[in-house]
Design an enzyme around this catalytic site. Structure first.
Site, PDB file in Angstrom:
ATOM      1  N   ALA A 197      28.213 -13.538 136.159  1.00 33.88           N
ATOM      2  CA  ALA A 197      28.158 -13.974 137.584  1.00 33.88           C
ATOM      3  C   ALA A 197      28.712 -15.309 137.633  1.00 33.88           C
ATOM      4  O   ALA A 197      28.498 -16.068 136.786  1.00 33.88           O
ATOM      5  CB  ALA A 197      26.828 -13.468 138.372  1.00 33.88           C
ATOM      6  N   GLY A 255      26.368 -10.939 133.322  1.00 32.22           N
ATOM      7  CA  GLY A 255      26.924  -9.930 134.316  1.00 32.22           C
ATOM      8  C   GLY A 255      27.881  -9.232 133.396  1.00 32.22           C
ATOM      9  O   GLY A 255      28.249  -8.143 133.677  1.00 32.22           O
ATOM     10  N   GLU A 303      26.174  -6.950 131.209  1.00 32.11           N
ATOM     11  CA  GLU A 303      25.519  -5.878 132.193  1.00 32.11           C
ATOM     12  C   GLU A 303      26.538  -4.936 132.823  1.00 32.11           C
ATOM     13  O   GLU A 303      26.233  -3.545 132.905  1.00 32.11           O
ATOM     14  CB  GLU A 303      24.707  -6.642 133.274  1.00 32.11           C
ATOM     15  CG  GLU A 303      23.560  -7.213 132.838  1.00 32.11           C
ATOM     16  CD  GLU A 303      22.906  -8.089 133.915  1.00 32.11           C
ATOM     17  OE1 GLU A 303      23.578  -9.187 134.585  1.00 32.11           O
ATOM     18  OE2 GLU A 303      21.849  -8.226 134.331  1.00 32.11           O
ATOM     19  N   GLU A 358      20.952 -15.838 131.022  1.00 36.83           N
ATOM     20  CA  GLU A 358      20.524 -16.396 132.333  1.00 36.83           C
ATOM     21  C   GLU A 358      19.186 -16.939 132.389  1.00 36.83           C
ATOM     22  O   GLU A 358      19.094 -17.906 133.288  1.00 36.83           O
ATOM     23  CB  GLU A 358      20.245 -14.982 133.463  1.00 36.83           C
ATOM     24  CG  GLU A 358      21.515 -14.209 134.042  1.00 36.83           C
ATOM     25  CD  GLU A 358      22.048 -13.199 132.813  1.00 36.83           C
ATOM     26  OE1 GLU A 358      21.479 -13.058 131.698  1.00 36.83           O
ATOM     27  OE2 GLU A 358      22.638 -12.001 133.361  1.00 36.83           O
TER      28      GLU A 358
HETATM   29  N1  CAA Z   1      30.778 -18.628 136.360  1.00 37.26           N
HETATM   30  C1  CAA Z   1      31.644 -19.458 136.642  1.00 37.26           C
HETATM   31  N2  CAA Z   1      32.323 -20.512 136.081  1.00 37.26           N
HETATM   32  C2  CAA Z   1      32.480 -20.223 134.744  1.00 37.26           C
HETATM   33  C3  CAA Z   1      31.406 -19.345 134.147  1.00 37.26           C
HETATM   34  C4  CAA Z   1      30.751 -18.411 135.044  1.00 37.26           C
HETATM   35  N3  CAA Z   1      29.974 -17.594 134.529  1.00 37.26           N
HETATM   36  N4  CAA Z   1      31.783 -19.197 133.010  1.00 37.26           N
HETATM   37  C5  CAA Z   1      32.485 -20.273 132.603  1.00 37.26           C
HETATM   38  N5  CAA Z   1      32.755 -20.914 133.612  1.00 37.26           N
HETATM   39  C6  CAA Z   1      33.737 -21.989 133.939  1.00 37.26           C
HETATM   40  C7  CAA Z   1      33.162 -23.240 133.146  1.00 37.26           C
HETATM   41  O1  CAA Z   1      32.465 -23.902 134.261  1.00 37.26           O
HETATM   42  C8  CAA Z   1      34.440 -23.861 133.033  1.00 37.26           C
HETATM   43  O2  CAA Z   1      35.102 -24.452 134.259  1.00 37.26           O
HETATM   44  P1  CAA Z   1      35.863 -25.906 134.288  1.00 37.26           P
HETATM   45  O3  CAA Z   1      36.921 -25.768 133.453  1.00 37.26           O
HETATM   46  O4  CAA Z   1      36.356 -26.005 135.747  1.00 37.26           O
HETATM   47  O5  CAA Z   1      34.989 -26.986 133.730  1.00 37.26           O
HETATM   48  C9  CAA Z   1      35.450 -22.848 132.712  1.00 37.26           C
HETATM   49  O6  CAA Z   1      35.026 -21.529 133.051  1.00 37.26           O
HETATM   50  C10 CAA Z   1      35.591 -22.881 131.133  1.00 37.26           C
HETATM   51  O7  CAA Z   1      34.416 -22.782 130.518  1.00 37.26           O
HETATM   52  P2  CAA Z   1      33.876 -23.494 129.283  1.00 37.26           P
HETATM   53  O8  CAA Z   1      34.603 -24.981 129.040  1.00 37.26           O
HETATM   54  O9  CAA Z   1      32.319 -23.552 129.038  1.00 37.26           O
HETATM   55  O10 CAA Z   1      34.341 -22.597 127.866  1.00 37.26           O
HETATM   56  P3  CAA Z   1      33.937 -22.496 126.698  1.00 37.26           P
HETATM   57  O11 CAA Z   1      35.074 -21.613 125.942  1.00 37.26           O
HETATM   58  O12 CAA Z   1      33.562 -23.748 125.921  1.00 37.26           O
HETATM   59  O13 CAA Z   1      32.606 -21.400 126.949  1.00 37.26           O
HETATM   60  C11 CAA Z   1      31.484 -19.637 127.504  1.00 37.26           C
HETATM   61  C12 CAA Z   1      32.759 -20.218 127.118  1.00 37.26           C
HETATM   62  C13 CAA Z   1      30.519 -19.369 126.122  1.00 37.26           C
HETATM   63  C14 CAA Z   1      31.606 -18.134 128.226  1.00 37.26           C
HETATM   64  C15 CAA Z   1      30.804 -20.532 128.559  1.00 37.26           C
HETATM   65  O14 CAA Z   1      31.794 -20.971 129.684  1.00 37.26           O
HETATM   66  C16 CAA Z   1      29.468 -19.909 129.010  1.00 37.26           C
HETATM   67  O15 CAA Z   1      28.641 -20.139 128.707  1.00 37.26           O
HETATM   68  N6  CAA Z   1      29.510 -19.516 130.326  1.00 37.26           N
HETATM   69  C17 CAA Z   1      28.361 -19.075 131.140  1.00 37.26           C
HETATM   70  C18 CAA Z   1      27.999 -17.838 130.380  1.00 37.26           C
HETATM   71  C19 CAA Z   1      26.487 -17.367 131.439  1.00 37.26           C
HETATM   72  O16 CAA Z   1      25.599 -18.066 131.607  1.00 37.26           O
HETATM   73  N7  CAA Z   1      26.681 -16.270 132.076  1.00 37.26           N
HETATM   74  C20 CAA Z   1      25.464 -15.738 132.854  1.00 37.26           C
HETATM   75  C21 CAA Z   1      25.873 -16.166 134.472  1.00 37.26           C
HETATM   76  S1  CAA Z   1      24.520 -15.547 135.560  1.00 37.26           S
HETATM   77  C22 CAA Z   1      24.843 -13.992 135.405  1.00 37.26           C
HETATM   78  O17 CAA Z   1      25.406 -13.308 135.005  1.00 37.26           O
HETATM   79  C23 CAA Z   1      23.649 -13.213 136.481  1.00 37.26           C
HETATM   80  C24 CAA Z   1      23.566 -11.697 136.270  1.00 37.26           C
HETATM   81  O18 CAA Z   1      22.849 -11.232 135.798  1.00 37.26           O
HETATM   82  C25 CAA Z   1      24.636 -11.022 137.251  1.00 37.26           C
END
Ligand code: CAA
Length: 258
Positions: free
Chosen positions: A65, A109, A112, A132
């Protein structure tokens, strides 16, 4: 129905839907989920489509998400607007078979949504997780419900409580995915499964999906009663007669989807 967030291609009776964010991580923003829901709903109602493959980029199926949006979210807004509910409800009630072709990250998500799909094919370097907890959140789209049903309590608890991811090989061993293939072959493997599904009768495919989903939603007795009713219902279809006659005549059936 290609949009800036979702690309749609047709391969005969199989539709290929590709999530398409600029950096390839496919955060499931409201805009992306709306485009995905619109596309999938249209395909669900399209009589020419009998299976749907959903994939992301080589970098990610979806990174979850939209954390940007959630950083601004309040409890009052989440409750009053029923945050995430409508868009996720829409993608979880499709009647046609959905095959997820997962490359790279399937987190939060993203994991999911893969679990909403009926079959999950993973590339060797795919990563599945429910991070999360690291954001101070409970999974919001099935991580506490579909994950334990898919992999059992212990691994689901470990993933949900630590936020740590599992590899494709672990996902296969746990039953989260049906097969692991080299990354470059994931989409073609999922399309091949889609083609194998799409050669069958559409109303029977949808009945099989509905009945199998009951196994995760109801008691054994109720599920068996549902299955029996669906089985009896097949005898109202021309395709049932055609399928059985084709077998006895040692020929390929020609289903008319009615
Ligand atoms: N939402 C918004 N932006 C996101 C994102 C997300 N889920 N995941 C990554 N991004 C953005 C980052 O903020 C970053 O933005 P900037 O370039 O503007 O700084 C860009 O994408 C690139 O991300 P990284 O630099 O972190 O890339 P990476 O290759 O080093 O890592 C990753 C990739 C492991 C996927 C890492 O981005 C990450 O851990 N993302 C978050 C994953 C996460 O926590 N997901 C759960 C979300 S909550 C949810 O899903 C609730 C639900 O149950 C529905």
């Amino acid at each position: 129905m290609t949009t800036p967030f979702v690309t749609l291609e047709h391969r005969g009776a199989v539709a290929l839907v590709t999530l398409n964010s600029p950096n390839g991580l496919n955060p499931l923003t409201h805009e992306l989920m709306t485009a995905l829901g619109d596309t999938l709903q249209t395909l669900d109602e399209d009589t020419q489509t009998r299976a749907i493959v959903v994939t992301g980029s080589a970098r990610a199926f979806a990174a979850g998400a939209d954390i940007q949006a959630m950083a601004q979210m309040t409890y009052a807004r989440a409750v009053n607007e029923n945050f995430l509910a409508a868009e996720w409800q829409r993608v979880s009630t499709l009647r046609k078979p959905l095959v997820a072709a997962v490359r790279g990250y399937a987190l939060g998500g993203g994991c999911e949504f893969a679990m909403i799909c009926d079959i999950v094919v993973a590339g060797e370097t795919a990563v599945f997780g429910q991070p999360e907890i690291k954001l101070g959140l409970v999974p919001g789209a099935g991580g506490t419900q579909r994950l334990p049903r898919a992999v059992g309590k212990s691994l689901a608890m470990e993933m949900n409580l630590t936020g740590e991811s599992i590899t494709a090989a672990q996902a296969l061993a746990a039953g989260l995915v049906s097969r692991v293939v080299p990354d470059v072959d994931v989409v073609n493997a999922a399309l091949a499964i889609g083609q194998s599904i799409a050669r069958h009768s559409l109303p029977v495919l949808m009945a099989v999906k509905a009945a199998t989903c009951r196994a995760f939603e109801t008691s054994l007795a109720e599920g068996l009663a549902y299955e029996r009713s669906a089985f009896h219902g097949c005898f109202a279809l021309d395709d049932q007669r055609e399928g059985c006659e084709a077998f006895l005549e040692r020929r390929v059936p020609h289903f008319n989807h009615r």
